[in-house]
Design an enzyme around this catalytic site. Sequence first.
Site, short mmCIF file in Angstrom:
data_model
loop_
_atom_site.label_atom_id
_atom_site.label_comp_id
_atom_site.label_asym_id
_atom_site.label_seq_id
_atom_site.Cartn_x
_atom_site.Cartn_y
_atom_site.Cartn_z
N LYS A 110 34.38 47.73 40.03
CA LYS A 110 34.66 46.63 39.11
C LYS A 110 33.38 46.10 38.48
CE LYS A 110 39.21 45.53 40.54
NZ LYS A 110 40.24 44.71 41.09
N LYS A 189 41.20 55.83 36.68
CA LYS A 189 42.29 55.08 37.31
C LYS A 189 42.89 54.09 36.31
CE LYS A 189 43.25 51.25 40.18
NZ LYS A 189 42.81 50.01 40.75
N LYS A 192 44.54 47.27 34.97
CA LYS A 192 44.75 46.19 33.99
C LYS A 192 43.44 45.85 33.30
CE LYS A 192 47.84 43.90 37.19
NZ LYS A 192 47.07 43.95 38.46
N1 AQP Z 1 46.21 53.56 38.77
C1 AQP Z 1 46.85 53.30 39.89
N2 AQP Z 1 47.38 54.31 40.61
C2 AQP Z 1 48.06 54.08 41.76
N3 AQP Z 1 48.26 52.84 42.26
C3 AQP Z 1 47.74 51.82 41.57
N4 AQP Z 1 47.77 50.49 41.78
C4 AQP Z 1 47.09 49.86 40.79
N5 AQP Z 1 46.63 50.75 39.92
C5 AQP Z 1 47.02 51.98 40.36
C6 AQP Z 1 48.42 49.87 42.92
O1 AQP Z 1 49.08 48.69 42.46
C7 AQP Z 1 49.04 47.73 43.49
C8 AQP Z 1 48.66 46.40 42.93
O2 AQP Z 1 47.38 46.45 42.40
P1 AQP Z 1 46.66 45.11 42.01
O3 AQP Z 1 47.15 44.63 40.72
O4 AQP Z 1 46.75 44.13 43.10
O5 AQP Z 1 45.15 45.50 41.99
P2 AQP Z 1 44.45 46.76 41.44
O6 AQP Z 1 44.67 47.95 42.31
O7 AQP Z 1 43.03 46.36 41.25
O8 AQP Z 1 45.21 47.00 40.07
P3 AQP Z 1 44.56 46.95 38.68
O9 AQP Z 1 45.54 47.21 37.62
O10 AQP Z 1 43.36 47.85 38.70
O11 AQP Z 1 44.17 45.41 38.56
P4 AQP Z 1 42.83 44.75 38.08
O12 AQP Z 1 42.40 45.52 36.88
O13 AQP Z 1 43.19 43.32 37.76
O14 AQP Z 1 41.89 44.87 39.22
C9 AQP Z 1 48.10 48.22 44.57
O15 AQP Z 1 48.85 48.67 45.68
C10 AQP Z 1 47.39 49.37 43.92
O16 AQP Z 1 47.08 50.38 44.84
#
Ligand code: AQP
Length: 324
Positions: A110, A189, A192
Amino acid sequence: MRILSGIQSSGKLHLGNYLGAMKQHIELQAENECFFFIANFHALTTVQDAKVLRDNTLDVAIDYLALGLDPHKANLFRQSDVPEVTELAWILSTVTGKGLLERAHSYKDKVDKGIEPSMGLFTYPLLMAADILIYRSDLVPVGKDQVQHIEMTRDMAGYFNNKFGREVLKLPAVKLNDALIVPGIDGQKMSKSYGNAINLFDPPKETRKRIMSIRTDSTPVEAPKNPDTCNVFAIYKLMATPEEVAALRKKYLAGGMGYGEAKSLLADVVERVLGPARERREKLVANASYVEDVLVAAGKRARSVANSVMADVRDACGIVVSKQ
Ligand code: AQP
């Protein structure tokens, strides 16, 4: 079995969230005691606008319900309705070495992507561990990107139990599904905060446009293509039927198909899967007070479980809270 998982309310939910996490959450609700929370404290590491955070939090609840979460079977609640998680995160921070957090891949990824390296972002795994441990969860269904955080949670539970000589905190197990890491339109990956997501509930036209912009290699139309290195196929195989997947694989290997055709097939499947949920979503948007009632009721149930675990935690480490 008690299942626990969460999703940050840090923006519009995307196919990675659905295929990596929410789909299996919804499948698990039939036969387990499920706690699914909307991680608004975690989202505050990237969303620092009160209205946006409030709206996002409600939107995540609406998305879950639209996709099939049944509030009679699973507890869907706001992380902030159980404020004791922040107390447990603090207690865990006192028994956890800084080195453990310094090894977190997600923090490094990040920061590399330009997200502010705040203490909240750095200590994210502590709060996540508290979220899991406060319900004495057996199993945590997450995407592959979160596995390291669950391993850290087990470590932290062990540090606490060893330090205070009691098995107060239960070590959870991780549950992965087929969608290990869903790629975004740039092949990294899907996330968001990386600007590479295919959102679940954008208007169909916009979703199709987004899918048509998925990065592919420059193999000419007539040449055979490798489905196993293609971002389009990686998503298609998680959403289409086995027969459809086999048919598209054949087309890749035979040559004579441009990537545009594969993208168009993917857009059709995405709409087939998400179209009915979009209709349910529209009804839920018009009934926000129902969604709020679901969150409040589940938050109360979750808090009652959390309070009983916290009583044991405080007792084990000698923290006294006087009755008010
Ligand atoms: N690309 C992905 N592939 C598989 N699983 C994913 N998850 C997120 N992106 C992928 C799964 O979604 C759940 C919730 O994720 P989160 O929103 O709590 O945090 P994250 O993993 O950090 O998701 P983002 O979209 O990348 O959010 P931001 O950008 O805000 O940090 C988790 O179980 C995750 O594994």
